[in-house]
Design an enzyme around this catalytic site. Structure first.
Site, PDB file in Angstrom:
ATOM      1  N   LYS A 200     -33.289 -34.892 -65.371  1.00 35.60           N
ATOM      2  CA  LYS A 200     -32.278 -35.702 -66.047  1.00 35.60           C
ATOM      3  C   LYS A 200     -32.185 -37.089 -65.401  1.00 35.60           C
ATOM      4  CE  LYS A 200     -27.389 -35.813 -67.150  1.00 35.60           C
ATOM      5  NZ  LYS A 200     -26.078 -35.184 -67.073  1.00 35.60           N
TER       6      LYS A 200
ATOM      7  N   GLU B 140     -37.497 -33.407 -55.073  1.00 36.00           N
ATOM      8  CA  GLU B 140     -38.447 -32.294 -55.251  1.00 36.00           C
ATOM      9  C   GLU B 140     -39.347 -32.561 -56.454  1.00 36.00           C
ATOM     10  OE1 GLU B 140     -35.178 -32.012 -54.851  1.00 36.00           O
ATOM     11  OE2 GLU B 140     -34.647 -30.273 -53.615  1.00 36.00           O
TER      12      GLU B 140
ATOM     13  N   GLY C 140     -27.073 -30.899 -66.437  1.00 38.14           N
ATOM     14  CA  GLY C 140     -28.383 -30.306 -66.140  1.00 38.14           C
ATOM     15  C   GLY C 140     -28.441 -28.817 -66.429  1.00 38.14           C
ATOM     16  N   ARG C 141     -27.438 -28.079 -65.959  1.00 41.46           N
ATOM     17  CA  ARG C 141     -27.483 -26.616 -66.110  1.00 41.46           C
ATOM     18  C   ARG C 141     -27.129 -26.163 -67.525  1.00 41.46           C
ATOM     19  NH1 ARG C 141     -23.866 -28.542 -62.682  1.00 41.46           N
ATOM     20  NH2 ARG C 141     -21.635 -28.264 -63.010  1.00 41.46           N
TER      21      ARG C 141
ATOM     22  N   GLU D 225     -22.629 -23.383 -59.558  1.00 46.21           N
ATOM     23  CA  GLU D 225     -22.595 -24.852 -59.501  1.00 46.21           C
ATOM     24  C   GLU D 225     -21.436 -25.365 -60.359  1.00 46.21           C
ATOM     25  OE1 GLU D 225     -25.821 -27.742 -60.930  1.00 46.21           O
ATOM     26  OE2 GLU D 225     -26.344 -27.559 -58.824  1.00 46.21           O
TER      27      GLU D 225
ATOM     28  N   HIS E  79     -33.225   1.026 -56.985  1.00 45.69           N
ATOM     29  CA  HIS E  79     -33.996   1.505 -55.827  1.00 45.69           C
ATOM     30  C   HIS E  79     -33.909   0.514 -54.676  1.00 45.69           C
ATOM     31  CE1 HIS E  79     -35.614   4.814 -58.190  1.00 45.69           C
ATOM     32  NE2 HIS E  79     -35.537   3.956 -59.192  1.00 45.69           N
TER      33      HIS E  79
ATOM     34  N   LYS F 159     -28.433 -33.335 -49.514  1.00 43.11           N
ATOM     35  CA  LYS F 159     -29.521 -34.246 -49.929  1.00 43.11           C
ATOM     36  C   LYS F 159     -29.564 -35.466 -49.004  1.00 43.11           C
ATOM     37  CE  LYS F 159     -29.252 -33.414 -54.927  1.00 43.11           C
ATOM     38  NZ  LYS F 159     -28.889 -34.009 -56.219  1.00 43.11           N
TER      39      LYS F 159
END
Ligand SMILES: O=P(O)(O)OC[C@H]1O[C@](O)(CO)[C@@H](O)[C@@H]1O
Length: 526
Positions: A188, A194, A246-247, A332, A363, A492
């Site tokens: 965005k 990253e 963003g999410r 978030e 399990h 950050k």
């Protein structure tokens, strides 16, 4: 506002969930049905009074007005001064959506049409592999949806690179042909370290192979000037407004990898499902309103009773990435310590969300869910039918396990039953007592089950929009701004400061632990 809920929670202490089923019609009355989906929250300690208190809480918190403001394009993301209109990305049949006096729908439709043309070109061309490079909301949604919809996947292979760890991109590029790979840079802001680092590595990989990267790069972003600076052809850039968080962005350009995988028509079905959930959320009465009731059950468990976490347990292997997706969506959005006005929260913020697909989780960590000291409200998801008619017996086992887990959590196993089992196994006396104690299940543990017919694109759209609106309702009731994420910033900044230290700069300003860790790492890298 919370007094009645608190009173209801006190009254519920020690209440037997199983006994609530002595009231005829309990399951139906504590469930919501909508378009091929059934949300059953009857295996919780909620009774009529508690539910009424929660519905009243939603009313007092102004959920309906806030919901209208969101769909209406008001700047409800107050700390960033932005509207919250991911719903506009799936507004296929609705009319104008105004932001600051401008109808944003023509632009959204035009971008979707460009995406569809581009997706078809890729699907019909020579591209064999698509790499989506993005992180957080620019990664988790498309990755989750591509996996969820694999029975519909008839486009090129899709890969997802998110981590700045070079291992991620190295392992992905290994074996791919640069000449037949499309790289989608999804960000965005187009500044995320990253993503930009991984994108540069992918570009260098193409250049090293003598492949001109221009025609094989596309970008998804709100920062069009930055995509241009980066050298991406504007014809291959798909933009979206800052009213899409963003999410919450999988419905638009960030969903391009999904569209390439399953085709524009099926992508539209995915949007149609979300749009149907939007309408339902807007129109349905509280007790019939699935997102509202899911939110109220969540608030009841975490803020009302005080359970610390919630487990999301899809009995659907193709929803393997749903828990990770929901971790960002929920934590978030609602992992905040202050209210919209800056005052500290007086209630716990959103819960820790975690999970894994069933039956694998059974399990691994279900031991704790059944017998640990912490009660974990569980949210099961299960499809009535799978996509593999030849493997219907697998699906029956899967469904049986899912239903058995919620039953076991509620019923538990008392000491008498455990003693009888141990007696049958030949134990007696003190040893029988000792062995029996280990086989007791306290039971009375709450769970919610979301059952649906089949995991189609439409149903997936509904499920994801259901959770989005659940997060919204929880946020409104807590007084949180669910649409900013200031909590990710400090790390950050400090990471930026840390790089020079790892390259040899003076560490004396850092604390002892950080200095020690820097020196340890440097001792291996020089
Ligand atoms: O799409 P972008 O701008 O690269 O951001 C990626 C992610 O980073 C975050 O801002 C958190 O750092 C998320 O909210 C977002 O989804």
């Amino acid at each position: 506002m919370w007094t009645e809920v608190e009173r209801a929670a006190e009254a519920a202490a020690g209440r037997s969930i199983a006994d609530l089923f002595e009231t005829a019609g309990r399951a139906e009355a504590f469930s919501v049905r909508f378009d091929g989906m059934l949300l059953d929250y009857s295996k919780t300690a909620l009774d009529e009074d508690a539910r009424a208190a929660l519905v009243q809480l939603a009313g007092a918190a102004g959920v309906a007005a806030r919901r209208a403001a969101m769909f209406d394009g008001q700047p409800i993301n107050e700390t960033e001064g932005r509207a919250v209109l991911h719903s506009a990305l799936r507004n296929l049949s609705g009319g104008a959506v105004m932001v600051e006096g401008e109808d944003i729908m023509p632009g959204i439709h035009a971008t979707r049409a460009r995406m569809a043309a581009f997706a078809e070109e890729i699907r019909q061309g020579s591209i064999t592999d698509v790499i989506n490079i993005g992180i957080g909301g620019s990664h988790l949604g498309p990755e989750m949806a591509v996996r969820a919809l694999s029975p519909y996947h008839d486009g090129p292979r899709c890969h997802f690179v998110s981590n700045v760890d070079g291992a991620d991109i190295a392992d992905t590029l290994c074996g791919l042909d640069p000449a037949t790979t499309l790289v989608i840079v999804a960000s965005k802001t187009f500044t995320t370290i990253e993503t930009m680092t991984n994108a540069a590595t992918a570009r260098a990989w193409m250049e090293r192979a003598g492949v001109e990267p221009g025609p094989q790069f596309a970008a998804l972003s709100s920062a069009l000037e930055k995509t241009a600076d980066w050298g991406i052809d504007p014809a291959r850039v798909f933009g979206f407004g800052d009213y899409v968080g963003g999410r919450y962005s999988v419905w638009g350009p960030i969903g391009l990898a999904v569209m390439i995988a399953i085709g524009p028509e099926r992508f539209e079905e995915f949007l149609t499902g979300a749009e149907a959930m939007d309408r339902h959320f807007l129109d349905a009465e509280p007790l019939e309103n699935m997102p509202l009731m899911l939110a109220l059950v969540g608030l009841w468990h975490h803020q009302g009773i005080g359970y610390g976490t919630r487990a999301v347990l899809p009995y659907d292997q193709r929803l393997a990435r749903l828990p990770a997706y929901l971790q960002q969506l929920e934590m978030e959005s609602n992992g905040k310590r202050v209210r919209m006005d800056g005052a500290p929260l007086t209630r716990p913020s959103g819960p820790v969300v975690w999970g894994e697909p069933g039956t694998n989780g059974q399990h691994a960590f279900y031991q704790l869910i059944h017998q640990g000291t912490a009660v974990v409200p569980c949210e099961f998801l299960v499809a009535a039918e799978g996509h593999e008619p030849d493997l219907a017996h697998h699906h029956r086992l899967l469904v049986a396990n899912c239903l058995a887990q919620s039953e076991a959590l509620m019923r538990g196993r008392g000491i008498d039953e455990a003693r009888a089992l141990m007696c049958e196994a030949g134990f007696a006396g003190a040893e029988l007592e000792r062995q029996a104690a280990h086989r007791v299940f306290p039971g009375n543990r709450p769970s919610v089950t979301l059952a649906y017919d089949r995991l189609t694109p439409r149903r997936l759209g509904q499920i994801v929009a259901l959770y989005e609106h659940r997060v919204f309702v929880e946020g409104v009731i807590l007084g949180i701004n669910s649409f900013d994420q200031w909590g990710v910033e400090l790390g950050k900044v400090l990471a930026g400061e840390m790089v020079p230290l790892l390259e040899g700069s003076d560490t004396t300003r850092k604390d002892g632990s950080t200095r020690q860790l820097v020196h340890f790492c440097k001792s291996y890298t020089g």
